[in-house]
Design a protein around this motif. Structure first.
Motif, PDB file in Angstrom:
ATOM      1  N   ARG A  92       0.721  -1.123  -0.141  1.00  0.00           N
ATOM      2  CA  ARG A  92      -0.240  -0.052   0.036  1.00  0.00           C
ATOM      3  C   ARG A  92       0.865   1.076   0.115  1.00  0.00           C
ATOM      4  NH1 ARG A  92      -5.359  -0.830   0.262  1.00  0.00           N
ATOM      5  NH2 ARG A  92      -6.151  -2.899   1.257  1.00  0.00           N
ATOM      6  N   GLY A  93       1.985   1.224  -0.813  1.00  0.00           N
ATOM      7  CA  GLY A  93       2.672   2.434  -1.045  1.00  0.00           C
ATOM      8  C   GLY A  93       3.822   2.482  -0.154  1.00  0.00           C
ATOM      9  N   LYS A  94       3.853   1.648   0.637  1.00  0.00           N
ATOM     10  CA  LYS A  94       5.019   1.625   1.738  1.00  0.00           C
ATOM     11  C   LYS A  94       6.149   0.465   1.037  1.00  0.00           C
ATOM     12  CE  LYS A  94       2.690   3.578   5.825  1.00  0.00           C
ATOM     13  NZ  LYS A  94       3.350   4.679   5.563  1.00  0.00           N
ATOM     14  N   ASP A  95       7.523   0.666   1.439  1.00  0.00           N
ATOM     15  CA  ASP A  95       8.555  -0.402   1.030  1.00  0.00           C
ATOM     16  C   ASP A  95       8.240  -1.402   2.330  1.00  0.00           C
ATOM     17  OD1 ASP A  95      11.210  -1.440   1.287  1.00  0.00           O
ATOM     18  OD2 ASP A  95      11.707  -0.306  -0.330  1.00  0.00           O
ATOM     19  N   ALA A  96       8.240  -2.509   1.868  1.00  0.00           N
ATOM     20  CA  ALA A  96       7.998  -3.865   2.707  1.00  0.00           C
ATOM     21  C   ALA A  96       9.258  -3.825   3.743  1.00  0.00           C
ATOM     22  CB  ALA A  96       7.557  -4.982   2.197  1.00  0.00           C
ATOM     23  N   VAL A  97      10.457  -3.815   3.001  1.00  0.00           N
ATOM     24  CA  VAL A  97      11.494  -4.220   3.479  1.00  0.00           C
ATOM     25  C   VAL A  97      11.857  -2.807   4.533  1.00  0.00           C
ATOM     26  CG1 VAL A  97      14.081  -3.803   3.387  1.00  0.00           C
ATOM     27  CG2 VAL A  97      12.859  -5.009   1.655  1.00  0.00           C
ATOM     28  N   LYS A  98      11.541  -1.967   4.225  1.00  0.00           N
ATOM     29  CA  LYS A  98      11.789  -0.692   5.573  1.00  0.00           C
ATOM     30  C   LYS A  98      10.877  -0.885   6.449  1.00  0.00           C
ATOM     31  CE  LYS A  98      13.635   2.998   2.358  1.00  0.00           C
ATOM     32  NZ  LYS A  98      13.357   4.322   1.619  1.00  0.00           N
ATOM     33  N   LEU A  99       9.458  -1.147   6.049  1.00  0.00           N
ATOM     34  CA  LEU A  99       8.485  -1.544   7.000  1.00  0.00           C
ATOM     35  C   LEU A  99       8.814  -2.642   7.971  1.00  0.00           C
ATOM     36  CD1 LEU A  99       5.469  -0.623   7.845  1.00  0.00           C
ATOM     37  CD2 LEU A  99       4.888  -2.806   6.516  1.00  0.00           C
ATOM     38  N   SER A 100       9.631  -3.555   7.528  1.00  0.00           N
ATOM     39  CA  SER A 100      10.106  -4.872   8.326  1.00  0.00           C
ATOM     40  C   SER A 100      11.172  -4.632   9.374  1.00  0.00           C
ATOM     41  CB  SER A 100      10.425  -5.784   7.353  1.00  0.00           C
ATOM     42  OG  SER A 100      11.671  -5.417   6.991  1.00  0.00           O
ATOM     43  N   ALA A 101      11.623  -3.153   9.406  1.00  0.00           N
ATOM     44  CA  ALA A 101      12.706  -3.048  10.176  1.00  0.00           C
ATOM     45  C   ALA A 101      12.168  -3.016  11.784  1.00  0.00           C
ATOM     46  CB  ALA A 101      13.277  -1.611   9.848  1.00  0.00           C
ATOM     47  N   THR A 102      10.895  -2.654  11.823  1.00  0.00           N
ATOM     48  CA  THR A 102      10.297  -2.077  13.154  1.00  0.00           C
ATOM     49  C   THR A 102       8.742  -2.923  13.307  1.00  0.00           C
ATOM     50  OG1 THR A 102       9.521  -0.006  12.458  1.00  0.00           O
ATOM     51  CG2 THR A 102      11.498  -0.096  13.536  1.00  0.00           C
ATOM     52  N   ALA A 103       7.972  -3.057  12.044  1.00  0.00           N
ATOM     53  CA  ALA A 103       6.932  -3.391  12.248  1.00  0.00           C
ATOM     54  C   ALA A 103       6.558  -4.820  12.726  1.00  0.00           C
ATOM     55  CB  ALA A 103       5.970  -2.998  10.999  1.00  0.00           C
ATOM     56  N   THR A 104       5.359  -4.871  13.056  1.00  0.00           N
ATOM     57  CA  THR A 104       5.117  -6.496  13.943  1.00  0.00           C
ATOM     58  C   THR A 104       3.873  -6.917  12.747  1.00  0.00           C
ATOM     59  OG1 THR A 104       2.987  -5.505  14.982  1.00  0.00           O
ATOM     60  CG2 THR A 104       5.065  -5.884  16.261  1.00  0.00           C
ATOM     61  N   LEU A 105       3.639  -8.070  12.692  1.00  0.00           N
ATOM     62  CA  LEU A 105       2.856  -8.662  11.763  1.00  0.00           C
ATOM     63  C   LEU A 105       1.326  -8.087  11.962  1.00  0.00           C
ATOM     64  CD1 LEU A 105       2.165 -10.724   9.481  1.00  0.00           C
ATOM     65  CD2 LEU A 105       1.602 -12.460  11.083  1.00  0.00           C
ATOM     66  N   GLU A 106       0.861  -7.622  13.113  1.00  0.00           N
ATOM     67  CA  GLU A 106      -0.473  -7.049  13.618  1.00  0.00           C
ATOM     68  C   GLU A 106      -0.506  -5.697  12.939  1.00  0.00           C
ATOM     69  OE1 GLU A 106       0.380 -10.036  16.961  1.00  0.00           O
ATOM     70  OE2 GLU A 106       1.509  -8.718  15.745  1.00  0.00           O
ATOM     71  N   GLY A 197      16.457 -13.758  18.334  1.00  0.00           N
ATOM     72  CA  GLY A 197      15.770 -14.416  17.081  1.00  0.00           C
ATOM     73  C   GLY A 197      14.209 -14.113  17.128  1.00  0.00           C
ATOM     74  N   ALA A 198      13.633 -13.877  18.245  1.00  0.00           N
ATOM     75  CA  ALA A 198      11.929 -13.254  17.963  1.00  0.00           C
ATOM     76  C   ALA A 198      11.977 -12.130  17.198  1.00  0.00           C
ATOM     77  CB  ALA A 198      11.747 -12.947  19.511  1.00  0.00           C
ATOM     78  N   ASP A 199      12.977 -11.206  16.953  1.00  0.00           N
ATOM     79  CA  ASP A 199      12.889 -10.283  16.224  1.00  0.00           C
ATOM     80  C   ASP A 199      13.234 -10.532  14.925  1.00  0.00           C
ATOM     81  OD1 ASP A 199      12.859  -7.313  16.131  1.00  0.00           O
ATOM     82  OD2 ASP A 199      14.944  -7.397  15.269  1.00  0.00           O
ATOM     83  N   LEU A 200      13.893 -11.523  14.582  1.00  0.00           N
ATOM     84  CA  LEU A 200      14.184 -11.953  13.337  1.00  0.00           C
ATOM     85  C   LEU A 200      12.849 -12.631  12.766  1.00  0.00           C
ATOM     86  CD1 LEU A 200      16.322 -12.244  11.080  1.00  0.00           C
ATOM     87  CD2 LEU A 200      17.072 -14.633  12.130  1.00  0.00           C
ATOM     88  N   ILE A 201      12.288 -13.380  13.618  1.00  0.00           N
ATOM     89  CA  ILE A 201      11.006 -14.050  13.284  1.00  0.00           C
ATOM     90  C   ILE A 201       9.863 -13.003  12.749  1.00  0.00           C
ATOM     91  CG2 ILE A 201       9.046 -15.107  14.325  1.00  0.00           C
ATOM     92  CD1 ILE A 201      10.900 -17.056  15.728  1.00  0.00           C
ATOM     93  N   ARG A 202       9.834 -11.992  13.665  1.00  0.00           N
ATOM     94  CA  ARG A 202       9.018 -10.773  13.323  1.00  0.00           C
ATOM     95  C   ARG A 202       9.338 -10.254  11.896  1.00  0.00           C
ATOM     96  NH1 ARG A 202      10.060  -6.005  12.511  1.00  0.00           N
ATOM     97  NH2 ARG A 202      12.064  -6.210  13.143  1.00  0.00           N
ATOM     98  N   LYS A 203      10.500 -10.018  11.450  1.00  0.00           N
ATOM     99  CA  LYS A 203      10.836  -9.583  10.433  1.00  0.00           C
ATOM    100  C   LYS A 203      10.468 -10.327   9.207  1.00  0.00           C
ATOM    101  CE  LYS A 203      14.774  -7.236   9.452  1.00  0.00           C
ATOM    102  NZ  LYS A 203      16.302  -6.719   9.245  1.00  0.00           N
ATOM    103  N   ALA A 204      10.719 -11.644   9.457  1.00  0.00           N
ATOM    104  CA  ALA A 204      10.386 -12.539   8.382  1.00  0.00           C
ATOM    105  C   ALA A 204       8.667 -12.661   8.228  1.00  0.00           C
ATOM    106  CB  ALA A 204      10.696 -14.129   8.580  1.00  0.00           C
ATOM    107  N   LEU A 205       8.004 -12.743   9.154  1.00  0.00           N
ATOM    108  CA  LEU A 205       6.578 -12.522   8.984  1.00  0.00           C
ATOM    109  C   LEU A 205       5.898 -11.266   8.409  1.00  0.00           C
ATOM    110  CD1 LEU A 205       5.506 -13.866  12.641  1.00  0.00           C
ATOM    111  CD2 LEU A 205       5.297 -15.192  10.571  1.00  0.00           C
ATOM    112  N   VAL A 206       6.695 -10.176   8.432  1.00  0.00           N
ATOM    113  CA  VAL A 206       6.120  -9.015   7.942  1.00  0.00           C
ATOM    114  C   VAL A 206       6.665  -9.070   6.411  1.00  0.00           C
ATOM    115  CG1 VAL A 206       6.681  -6.571   7.736  1.00  0.00           C
ATOM    116  CG2 VAL A 206       6.356  -7.461   9.735  1.00  0.00           C
ATOM    117  N   LEU A 207       7.765  -9.581   6.091  1.00  0.00           N
ATOM    118  CA  LEU A 207       8.171  -9.869   4.845  1.00  0.00           C
ATOM    119  C   LEU A 207       7.470 -10.727   3.809  1.00  0.00           C
ATOM    120  CD1 LEU A 207      12.002  -9.427   5.236  1.00  0.00           C
ATOM    121  CD2 LEU A 207      10.579  -7.843   4.391  1.00  0.00           C
TER     122      LEU A 207
END
Length: 381
Positions: A92-106, A197-207
């Motif tokens: 939706r107009g946002k770079d998913a890689v940049k979003l995955s730096a901090t965002a949760t799946l929620e 490791g949890a943060d890595l899982i977070r990033k993967a889920l967002v991507l």
């Protein structure tokens, strides 16, 4: 003919607009690289442009155009949810890689669903099942689908609630502990993974949350177009994801890594290619210069020697870069996750995208019903 053309030359030879040129690049139909003389500008592979021009000059029947749209062809369904443009994944107009730096799946679900309220995948009821995994996920979604309301005639906010409930059930079925914390934290708890490791899982889920009109998303949209319950749409997506050419590629990538450790990287690559098998975890038609999702994962992960050697050997032998499936294999090995963790991560992350597309399809109020081109016998009796 030179090997690479400027933007102006490419537009002139194809007689197209810049947007169409960029669409060809994003779908891997025209190769692109930075201009050596000016990295701010791009050059385009002349052979790809010549092949496209030839096909355009010959002309194509409506039937041929329709058939080609099914497999990496022209866009067939309009969506405002996600796309791949210039080698970047856009939500939706946002770079998913940049979003995955901090965002949760929620938070990603809130964006992709265009929700006006925070999304939660909380599950406060202890799981009755002793085991977790794909069979449990199918059982949970099947039960919800059987009991669910038709998606037709209901407001998007209600459909979002159904999607959140289905994703919550899917999360616990795939190993997340009950609780109200973000789903990546609960999944890490279920897998006994520490905070990094949890943060890595977070990033993967967002991507993994969405990826345009991939096979499982298309299946979810077809189900939604009939008015099926949202849980049934996710079930259609999950069923499609099980195929080795889709969500099963992560497991195949792990198998390739194990072959490389046993036989040596070069020998393993040679054997896979000799049996006419594409190398799982490498290359992607939409990312000819490399999958940015994989590179984002690698930035927070120390790749072990076996993976590193295989990565270098594949690049030397084929020119292919790692994709998200290879990155999931790397996460699985690094965090010592269950063997089917690549599929579990894929299914949980993509459930958000399936829901977004199902809601978009329902609100469009259109049935997806293409025609088939019959080429069988006809009885005249």
């Amino acid at each position: 003919m030179t090997e690479w053309l400027t933007r102006e030359q490419a537009l002139e030879r194809l007689n197209i607009r810049p947007q169409t040129l960029y669409a060809y690049v994003s779908r891997g139909r025209i190769g692109m690289k930075p201009d050596d003389a000016d990295p701010r500008r791009s050059q385009y592979r002349a052979d790809d442009i010549a092949a496209l021009a030839t096909r355009r000059d010959r002309g194509r029947s409506p039937q041929a155009i329709a058939e080609s749209a099914i497999a990496w062809g022209e866009p067939a369904i309009a969506t405002s949810i996600s796309t791949v443009l210039h080698g970047r994944l856009i939500y939706r107009g946002k770079d998913a890689v940049k979003l995955s730096a901090t965002a949760t799946l929620e938070e990603t679900a809130e964006l992709l669903w265009a929700s006006d309220r925070p999304v939660s995948f909380a599950s406060l009821t202890p799981s009755a099942a002793r085991q977790s995994g794909t069979p449990t996920a199918f059982a949970r979604l099947s039960a919800l689908a059987a009991e669910g309301w038709s998606s037709l005639g209901r407001r998007p906010a209600m459909l979002q609630q159904d999607g959140a409930a289905a994703t919550s059930a899917l999360a616990t079925a795939l190993g997340a502990t009950p609780g109200s914390e973000p789903v990546h934290a609960r999944l890490a708890q279920g897998w006994s993974v520490e905070a990094p490791g949890a943060d890595l899982i977070r990033k993967a889920l967002v991507l993994l949350a969405d990826h345009e009109l991939n096979a499982s998303t298309f299946a979810a949209r077809v189900a939604a177009s009939t008015g099926a319950p949202i849980a049934a749409c996710l079930l259609a997506g999950l069923a499609t994801l099980t195929g080795p050419r889709h969500g099963g590629a992560g497991a195949a990538a792990i198998a390739l890594v194990e072959d490389a450790e046993r036989l040596g990287a070069d020998e393993a690559i040679a054997r896979w290619l000799a049996h006419d098998r594409p190398l799982p975890g490498f290359g992607h038609p939409l990312y000819p210069e490399g999958d940015p999702r994989a590179e984002s994962v690698f930035s927070g992960l120390e790749i072990d020697d076996g993976l590193s050697r295989l990565r270098k050997a594949v690049l030397a032998a084929t020119g292919l870069h790692p994709n998200i499936d290879f990155a999931l294999a790397a996460i699985t090995r690094s965090l010592r996750l269950p063997a089917d963790a690549p599929f579990r991560l894929f299914a949980l992350g993509r459930s958000v995208g399936w829901t977004a597309h199902a809601i978009e399809q329902v609100t469009s109020n259109r049935l997806i019903r293409p025609r088939a081109r019959y080429d069988g016998p006809i009885s005249m009796g």
